[in-house]
Write a protein that holds these residues in place. Structure first.
Motif: not given
Lengths: 98, 50, 667
Positions: C398-404, C429-436, C451-455, C511-514
């Motif tokens: 749920l939280s990952i979908a929320l971040l997206l 932004p999608v390019a940034a997502l893929l690179v990250a 990984i999902a949080v970073i991307a 999110f990164a901290g969590i």
């Protein structure tokens, strides 16, 4: 001695509280805000809101979140409403000064 | 209305199923842990007898 | 002193005034009787003064060590520092009710004063609803949890405050949380006023949106403080334990967050009217539920130090609140029709709807996990408890979908996103997502969540950067300003929007901290003086133990030095404190070496006086610092959004300087 003082102050505070709530019931001038003034205030609030909204609309358009077509329709609608409100405002101003 | 309904139905039914599954699993884990404790106690008692 | 009978008297007078205000507001509003309306408005101030007076009196009792007051004797002692005496007012049930009422009094007086002329149609009902809420809390204090009960004798000393609560974060946490809880009363009152008066357009939203934001701000601060307190005081190494009391503080946060977002859709598109009334009712009900859960002791937890049979009273009030709201909504359902329809799932409206669903989904999952033990116990007689793993697992997707969606929402087009809009706004932004994402995988991160949080975090930051860049460029073109000035004035001119984006930057950092939780190293060790242990890249050296004396405790302090990879050594001193008086309690004071990307966290678990050896738990917590930094940025963003001038205000500002100028000319 400080006790008596505190009690006196406390009673005065509570009395003031009761007075605040009940004096309007017996106050002489219980006139409500005249309808014209209330109406004018409402129009002014709406005008300010419309200005804010038009500004937001332009920003959304500039950052690519509105299609040309939507932007044109919404802008026309907001602007015509704004004109309406301003005209009404002018009319009330004319009436209250006259 | 169609869009709202689809979104609501899919989202909430998905969430409910997920929650039901997770809590069910938790209940099962709890039961298993309780069973394990009982077995250990039983073993300890048997060990004490022998 | 013997003036404390003024306390109950003030509460009784306050109760009378609230009930009078409740009736006068509704009757006056319906009959358009200005005298009654003014009476209702006056009663808000009258009752407010009574409550403020009672609060001041109780505080005075604490500061004066007035142990004849049973509540003071139970929550304070002579040895306590003055600061904790003042904060011990809300150490128990009775004082917490008084704090609630005190804060509500301040909010009500401010809100009614500010809006009394701007929204004359809503004010009588808003005043009535606020007085109704106040009547409940004052009533609880008059009939059930009385803060001013006196004893027949004067004890020599008090029991003292629970030592766990003698921490400056904990002293500041309840007021902040309550400022967050209680603040929602104002938007709720305006929503009910809108329903009663039938004015269900955007007026009530415009009137109360800042109050909602203020409450949201304090709720955020309160939750951050609470988790910070848990992190440094409870000594288990984490910042969130999914404890029922923590959960009841975070539940209104999620629903309130949904509300803060969805009112924008009502303002812009006239949609979600019914939904918004429902959300604010739910948020308000959850603040009452939260107060009840903290204070009733129905849930065993570290926080539930209060245990009185107040449950039925609170639940009845909840039923009344929800019943009234549902009834009024039913009555006005014809006025709550939407003005526009959702046209596509690829639209701003839909993104906000999904954002709402996810926030509510998280709330519901937390609610389910918190109350399932009771539900299962009531239904089957068997208590099935769900622990932190349940909450972590359910909230991951749920939280990952929320971040997206935090990234998608602000840049997707209104109404229906065209292919052109999607390409233009999402390419970067999608390019940034893929690179990250690729970088995260290449760096060897295994947890899919991290990984999902970073991307997704990169995606969100890219959308915000793009938004700010485009806005700045548009301004540079139209106003011919230089880039930094254009950016600052862009934010200044659109504080609500860009304040929101800044909040989102904070969310990404939190999110990164969590996500740092997935990289925790933990190790236990028993060390004799002179011994050392390695934990990860840290060397810990134990030198010996001191016994120290505090104002109302004795502490066993372990002297440790820590260095990383043989670098510079730092002294850290985890403690165990023993509070002899009253509760005879021991607390663990952890020692934390806080660094930008890693916290070194040492817990003194035990001490053997014979060998002078200590049992330690050492935890290396990565990224924890970013939760506090991100939280700070969130709060900063909310403050920016809050400083938006009121609609209509700029006009006055233009007039005033001109007037001043003419005055100066005249002089």
């Amino acid at each position: 001695m400080s006790d008596t003082l505190l009690i006196l102050i406390g009673l005065w505070v509570l009395l003031a509280a009761v007075w605040l709530a009940f004096y309007p019931l017996f106050g002489g001038a219980a006139e409500s805000v005249p309808a014209a003034v209330a109406h004018r205030r409402e129009l002014e609030i709406e005008k300010a809101r419309l200005v804010e909204e038009i500004h937001e609309l332009q920003l959304d358009y500039a950052t690519g979140k509105l299609s040309d077509e939507d932007h044109a329709v919404l802008e026309a609608r907001l602007k015509s409403r704004a004109v309406e409100v301003m005209q009404q405002l002018e009319a009330t101003a004319g009436r209250s000064s006259g | 209305m169609r869009y709202y309904l689809t979104a609501y139905i899919i989202f909430w039914s998905g969430l409910f199923l997920y929650l039901a599954w997770l809590t069910g699993r938790q209940a099962w884990l709890n039961r298993r842990a309780a069973g394990l404790v009982e077995r250990l106690i039983a073993q300890g008692e048997r060990g004490g007898e022998s | 002193m013997s003036a404390y009978w003024l306390g109950p008297l003030a509460l009784w007078v306050g109760l009378g005034l609230t009930l009078y205000g409740l009736v006068a507001g509704i009757v006056g509003g319906r009959r358009r009787n200005q005298r009654l309306i003014d009476g209702a408005v006056g009663s808000v101030f009258g009752a407010g003064i009574c409550v403020v007076f009672a609060y001041a009196l109780l505080t005075a009792g604490f500061l004066a060590d007035e142990f004849r007051l049973s509540y003071v004797a139970n929550n304070a002692s002579r040895a306590m520092p003055v600061w904790y005496k003042a904060t011990a007012v809300w150490g128990g049930m009775e004082g917490s009710m008084l704090l609630w009422a005190f804060i509500l009094a301040c909010y009500s007086m401010a809100a009614i004063w500010i809006h009394r002329r701007r929204h004359p149609e809503l004010i009588p009902y808003a005043a009535a609803v606020l007085q109704g809420i106040m009547a409940f809390f004052v009533g609880v204090m008059v009939f059930s949890s009385k803060p001013f009960v006196t004893l027949d004798f004067t004890p020599v000393d008090g029991v003292g405050l629970n030592p766990l609560l003698q921490n400056h974060w904990m002293a500041a946490h309840p007021p902040s949380l309550y400022l967050g809880y209680v603040g929602w009363s104002v938007p709720f009152a305006f929503a009910m006023a809108a329903l009663i008066s039938g004015r269900l357009g955007t007026e009530w939203i415009v009137a109360m949106r800042k109050w909602a934001l203020v409450s949201f701000l304090f709720l955020t601060v309160g939750n951050l403080m609470g988790s910070h307190w848990a992190y440094i005081e409870l000594g288990w190494g984490g910042f969130w334990g999914w404890d029922p009391v923590e959960n009841s503080a975070i539940m209104p946060w999620f629903v309130g967050a949904a509300f803060v977002h969805s009112i924008m859709i009502q303002e812009k598109r006239g949609m979600l009217k019914l939904w918004n009334v429902g959300l604010i009712t739910a948020t308000f009900a959850l603040t009452i539920l939260g107060t009840f859960v903290t204070r009733s002791g129905i849930i065993e937890s570290v926080h539930a130090f209060a245990s009185t049979n107040i449950g039925v009273v609170f639940l009845s009030f909840l039923v009344v609140v929800i019943g009234t709201a549902v009834g009024l909504t039913w009555w006005r359902s014809d006025l709550l029709q939407t003005e526009n329809r959702l046209e596509s799932f690829a639209s701003r409206e839909a993104a906000f709807l999904f954002n709402n669903l996810l926030l509510l989904g998280i709330f519901f999952a937390v609610w389910w996990g918190t109350f399932f033990p009771f539900i299962s116990e009531a239904a089957t007689g068997q208590r099935i408890s769900v622990g932190p793993p349940f909450f972590n697992q359910v909230n991951k997707p749920l939280s990952i979908a929320l971040l997206l969606l935090t990234g998608i929402g602000p840049v997707i087009a209104w109404r229906r996103a065209s292919r052109h809009n999607l390409q233009r706004n999402f390419r970067f932004p999608v390019a940034a997502l893929l690179v990250a994402g690729v970088v995260a995988v290449v760096l060897g991160i295994h947890s899919w969540y991290a990984i999902a949080v970073i991307a997704f975090g990169a995606f969100v930051l890219a959308t915000i950067g793009q938004e700010m860049g485009r806005g700045t460029r548009a301004r540079m073109r139209s106003k011919e300003e230089r880039a930094p000035i254009a950016l600052v004035s862009l934010i200044g001119r659109n504080r609500r929007r860009y304040g929101g984006y800044i909040v989102h930057i904070g969310v990404v950092l939190v999110f990164a901290g969590i996500a740092g939780v997935f990289f925790v190293t933990e190790q236990s060790a028993r060390l004799a003086p002179g011994e050392s242990v390695e934990v990860g890249s840290f060397q810990v050296f134990y030198r010996g133990t001191d016994i120290e004396r505090g104002p109302n405790y004795t502490a066993t302090v372990a002297n440790l030095t820590v260095s990383e990879n043989g670098g510079r050594a730092y002294r850290i001193r985890p403690e165990k404190r023993f509070y002899p008086e009253g509760q005879e309690q021991t607390t663990t004071e952890v020692a934390i070496w806080s660094r930008t990307f890693e916290d070194f966290y040492a817990i003194l678990e035990g001490y053997q006086p014979a060998t002078q050896s200590v049992d330690l738990t050492i935890i290396v917590n990565p990224m924890v610092m970013w939760i506090w930094i991100g939280g700070g940025i969130m709060v900063f963003g909310m403050v920016i959004a809050l400083t938006t001038p009121r609609p209509g205000a700029p006009r006055r500002r233009v007039v005033q300087p001109a007037k001043r100028k003419t005055e100066r000319v005249g002089a």
